[in-house]
Design a protein around this motif. Structure first.
Motif, PDB file in Angstrom:
ATOM      1  N   VAL A 178      -1.025   0.649   4.578  1.00 28.45           N
ATOM      2  CA  VAL A 178       0.061   0.656   3.590  1.00 28.45           C
ATOM      3  C   VAL A 178      -0.313  -0.207   2.380  1.00 28.45           C
ATOM      4  O   VAL A 178      -0.858  -1.302   2.525  1.00 28.45           O
ATOM      5  N   LEU A 203       6.049   2.598  -0.903  1.00 29.85           N
ATOM      6  CA  LEU A 203       5.017   2.575   0.126  1.00 29.85           C
ATOM      7  C   LEU A 203       4.052   3.732  -0.123  1.00 29.85           C
ATOM      8  O   LEU A 203       4.473   4.887  -0.178  1.00 29.85           O
ATOM      9  N   LEU A 217       1.911  -1.734  -0.851  1.00 27.94           N
ATOM     10  CA  LEU A 217       3.329  -1.960  -1.118  1.00 27.94           C
ATOM     11  C   LEU A 217       3.510  -2.409  -2.566  1.00 27.94           C
ATOM     12  O   LEU A 217       2.899  -3.384  -3.007  1.00 27.94           O
TER      13      LEU A 217
END
Length: 264
Positions: free
Chosen positions: A155, A176, A157
């Motif tokens: 991920v 995300l 962010l």
């Protein structure tokens, strides 16, 4: 003089209590640091987004409570019932609209499958069902526990600033993006984090970053405490129901096709 000694003693006691309280608080904070999963993209992620993600984790019960949660059960939009052992990766899926049962370990892809009362024994056919079972778990669990996965492996962010939800709640907005994870790594999610509660109250889904408008926007509602963590089942027109956090389940839950009876 005696009164002076009493005052001094009380002051020392209060100071000791304060130090003890501060020490306990610091210890609690140290034990509950929201460590990222291995592979979380720190370099690409925005510092503001990481801070907000940590606040979400705290509002949801904290990293320690999440890590210590083992069994989670739920029904996905009335279609199928799932039971997940977070420690071992064992997952049970019972369809509610047809006679199909899938028992899979999402780490090894070993397991069993039965359709219309007949167990699947042909290796390639079984492998197909077990692969499908893992994909179901990836999708269905994300709809339930996404707030705990903001700093997950693969991920990145991002902080998109402030915005209001469709019902007018002031929120921080995070995005995300994914790399080399899951079945659909090109997907993008925007999530709205309520400025007061630090809970995620809305998300938007994009199939790819170049998509100008989301495929859908859905609220996250009806937060309740299950075990020591918070989970939400309200998704606008759809519902995640029968949510359970369990300390133990029967041993045969992940090995037998027989119905599972368990208590909260």
């Amino acid at each position: 003089m005696k009164n002076l000694f009493v005052v001094i003693a009380m002051a020392l006691l209060a100071a000791c209590s304060t130090k003890k309280s501060e020490s306990e608080n610091n210890m609690q904070i140290a034990e509950d640091v929201n460590h990222p999963a291995e592979g979380f993209n720190y370099e690409a992620s925005d510092p503001e987004a990481i801070i907000i993600a940590d606040k979400v984790m705290t509002a949801m019960g904290g990293r320690k409570a999440w890590d210590e949660t083992r069994y989670i059960g739920w029904t996905f939009f009335g279609k199928r019932q799932l039971l997940w052992d977070k420690y071992t990766g064992d997952v049970r899926i019972d369809y509610l609209d047809r006679d199909e049962k899938l028992l899979v370990n999402i780490n090894s892809l070993n397991g069993r499958a039965a359709v219309n009362g007949e167990e699947i024994s042909e290796p390639d056919t079984l492998a197909g069902y077990l692969k499908k079972a893992k994909s179901i778990w990836i999708n269905d669990s994300y709809w339930l526990v996404m707030p705990y996965k903001l700093k997950d492996s693969g991920v990145s962010l991002y902080y998109l600033g402030n915005d209001t939800t469709e019902i007018g709640k002031e929120s921080f907005v995070l995005q995300l993006a994914f790399e080399n994870v899951g079945d659909t790594p090109n997907n993008i999610y925007n999530v709205w984090v309520d400025e007061e509660s630090n809970l995620i109250t809305q998300w938007a889904f994009f199939k790819a970053s170049e998509q100008p408008h989301p495929s859908f926007i859905t609220p996250w509602e009806d937060y309740q405490k299950y075990g020591n963590i918070m989970l939400s089942g309200g998704r606008g027109k759809g519902q995640l129901t029968d949510i359970k956090v369990l300390n133990e389940v029967p041993k045969e839950a992940f090995t037998s096709f027989e119905p599972v009876n368990y208590k909260d």
